[in-house]
Design an enzyme around this catalytic site. Structure first.
Site, PDB file in Angstrom:
ATOM      1  N   SER A  48       0.550  -1.150  -0.011  1.00 16.60           N
ATOM      2  CA  SER A  48      -0.200  -0.107   0.074  1.00 16.60           C
ATOM      3  C   SER A  48       0.717   1.423  -0.009  1.00 16.60           C
ATOM      4  O   SER A  48       0.397   2.447  -0.476  1.00 16.60           O
ATOM      5  CB  SER A  48      -1.124   0.019   1.190  1.00 16.60           C
ATOM      6  OG  SER A  48      -0.107  -0.392   1.953  1.00 16.60           O
ATOM      7  N   ASP A 106      10.522   1.240  -2.221  1.00 14.85           N
ATOM      8  CA  ASP A 106       9.786  -0.098  -1.712  1.00 14.85           C
ATOM      9  C   ASP A 106       9.304   0.065   0.629  1.00 14.85           C
ATOM     10  O   ASP A 106      10.022   1.292   0.132  1.00 14.85           O
ATOM     11  CB  ASP A 106      10.098  -1.794  -1.999  1.00 14.85           C
ATOM     12  CG  ASP A 106       9.664  -2.527  -2.341  1.00 14.85           C
ATOM     13  OD1 ASP A 106       7.625  -2.369  -1.839  1.00 14.85           O
ATOM     14  OD2 ASP A 106      10.022  -4.017  -2.740  1.00 14.85           O
ATOM     15  N   GLU A 108      10.758  -8.524  -5.445  1.00 16.08           N
ATOM     16  CA  GLU A 108      11.338  -7.194  -4.193  1.00 16.08           C
ATOM     17  C   GLU A 108      13.069  -7.673  -4.115  1.00 16.08           C
ATOM     18  O   GLU A 108      13.868  -6.785  -4.707  1.00 16.08           O
ATOM     19  CB  GLU A 108      11.165  -7.007  -3.028  1.00 16.08           C
ATOM     20  CG  GLU A 108       9.676  -6.904  -3.227  1.00 16.08           C
ATOM     21  CD  GLU A 108       8.237  -6.884  -2.112  1.00 16.08           C
ATOM     22  OE1 GLU A 108       7.478  -5.601  -1.965  1.00 16.08           O
ATOM     23  OE2 GLU A 108       8.245  -7.115  -1.348  1.00 16.08           O
TER      24      GLU A 108
HETATM   25  C1  5RP Z   1       4.397  -6.601   0.132  1.00 12.91           C
HETATM   26  C2  5RP Z   1       6.258  -5.941   1.229  1.00 12.91           C
HETATM   27  C3  5RP Z   1       5.451  -4.727   1.182  1.00 12.91           C
HETATM   28  O1  5RP Z   1       6.292  -3.930   0.722  1.00 12.91           O
HETATM   29  C4  5RP Z   1       5.109  -4.865   2.938  1.00 12.91           C
HETATM   30  O2  5RP Z   1       3.896  -5.532   2.961  1.00 12.91           O
HETATM   31  C5  5RP Z   1       4.926  -3.504   2.832  1.00 12.91           C
HETATM   32  O3  5RP Z   1       2.840  -3.034   2.633  1.00 12.91           O
HETATM   33  P1  5RP Z   1       2.759  -1.628   3.364  1.00 12.91           P
HETATM   34  O4  5RP Z   1       3.152  -0.587   2.886  1.00 12.91           O
HETATM   35  O5  5RP Z   1       1.351  -2.426   2.497  1.00 12.91           O
HETATM   36  O6  5RP Z   1       2.430  -2.075   4.493  1.00 12.91           O
HETATM   37  O7  5RP Z   1       6.872  -6.771   1.118  1.00 12.91           O
HETATM   38  O8  5RP Z   1       6.434  -8.166   0.198  1.00 12.91           O
END
Ligand code: 5RP
Length: 230
Positions: free
Chosen positions: A32, A86, A109
């Site tokens: 998100s 990310d 990622e």
């Molecule tokens: C997905 C991830 C995301 O970067 C992580 O879950 C963070 O997500 P969010 O910004 O929705 O909290 O590693 O694999």
């Protein structure tokens, strides 16, 4: 479900997008917070004429980027990424080591992060922890064949292992066609060793421990944006 951290995620996403320079190859994260970044980047592309090319870390991010008019590339055409933005599930204070993968995109990622000159993490302040593993399990992507045996080996490392299920009630399958085992450790004392130990289990594709990969963290919270550098 409403996301009370959304204003923070939008704010940090916009700051991150403002750091992208003309001509850059940019890794596009998943989740998100990374979505907020990609949306801001899309606005810069369409409204300000920014020229950049993205490498997405998931099918979902690829679809989003295309819908926003962001040009995409792949590793055949670009083996080095200038900067990747990310999100993260946990960020350890001091070391800036991470747990990622609650969204299930950890493999792509990590591949994109490893090909990047710089990894910048965008997050809200709830993600900062004193020690990794405080709130979240370590997600581990494993091949479906023999996963029971792989899970057994992971439990020998001290983990309570749980298969990941999707919101649709079906087994969660990653973009790479694998499954995720969420490994709950009582404590992650030595994350570097744990990453190595998990990686040496046959059947493991990759873990969500990101050690020594983060160059910078942009944290949004009630105080505004904090910038932490490694
Ligand atoms: C997905 C991830 C995301 O970067 C992580 O879950 C963070 O997500 P969010 O910004 O929705 O909290 O590693 O694999």
């Amino acid at each position: 479900m409403s996301d009370i951290a959304l204003p923070y995620k939008k704010e940090v996403g916009e700051i991150a997008a403002s750091l992208v320079q003309d001509g850059m190859i940019v890794g596009l994260g998943s989740g998100s917070t990374a979505t907020c970044f990609v949306e801001s980047l899309g606005r810069r592309v369409t409204q300000q004429g920014l020229r950049c090319i993205g490498i997405p870390t998931s099918v979902a991010t690829a679809k989003l980027a295309i819908s926003l008019g962001i040009e995409l590339t792949d590793f055949i055409h670009h083996s080095v990424i200038d900067v990747t933005f990310d999100g993260a599930d946990e960020i350890e204070e001091g070391s800036l080591n991470l747990i990622k993968g609650l969204g299930g995109a950890l493999l792509r990622e990590k591949i994109v992060a490893a090909a990047s000159k710089k990894l910048v993490i965008v997050a809200d302040e709830t993600k900062m922890v004193k020690q990794l593993g405080e709130h979240t399990p370590v997600p581990v992507e494993v091949t479906p064949f023999g996963w029971e045996s792989t899970a057994h080996q992971l439990s020998h490392l001290g983990a309570q292992v749980a298969q990941r299920w999707g919101n649709d009630g079906k087994l969660f399958i990653t973009d790479g066609g694998n499954i995720i085992l969420d490994c709950h450790f009582k404590e992650v004392k030595d994350a570097r060793k744990l990453e190595r130990d998990i990686g040496s289990v046959v059947g493991v594709v990759e873990s969500g421990l990101f050690i020594d990969r983060t160059a910078e963290v942009l944290i949004a919270g009630s105080h505004g944006i904090k910038r932490l550098e490694h």
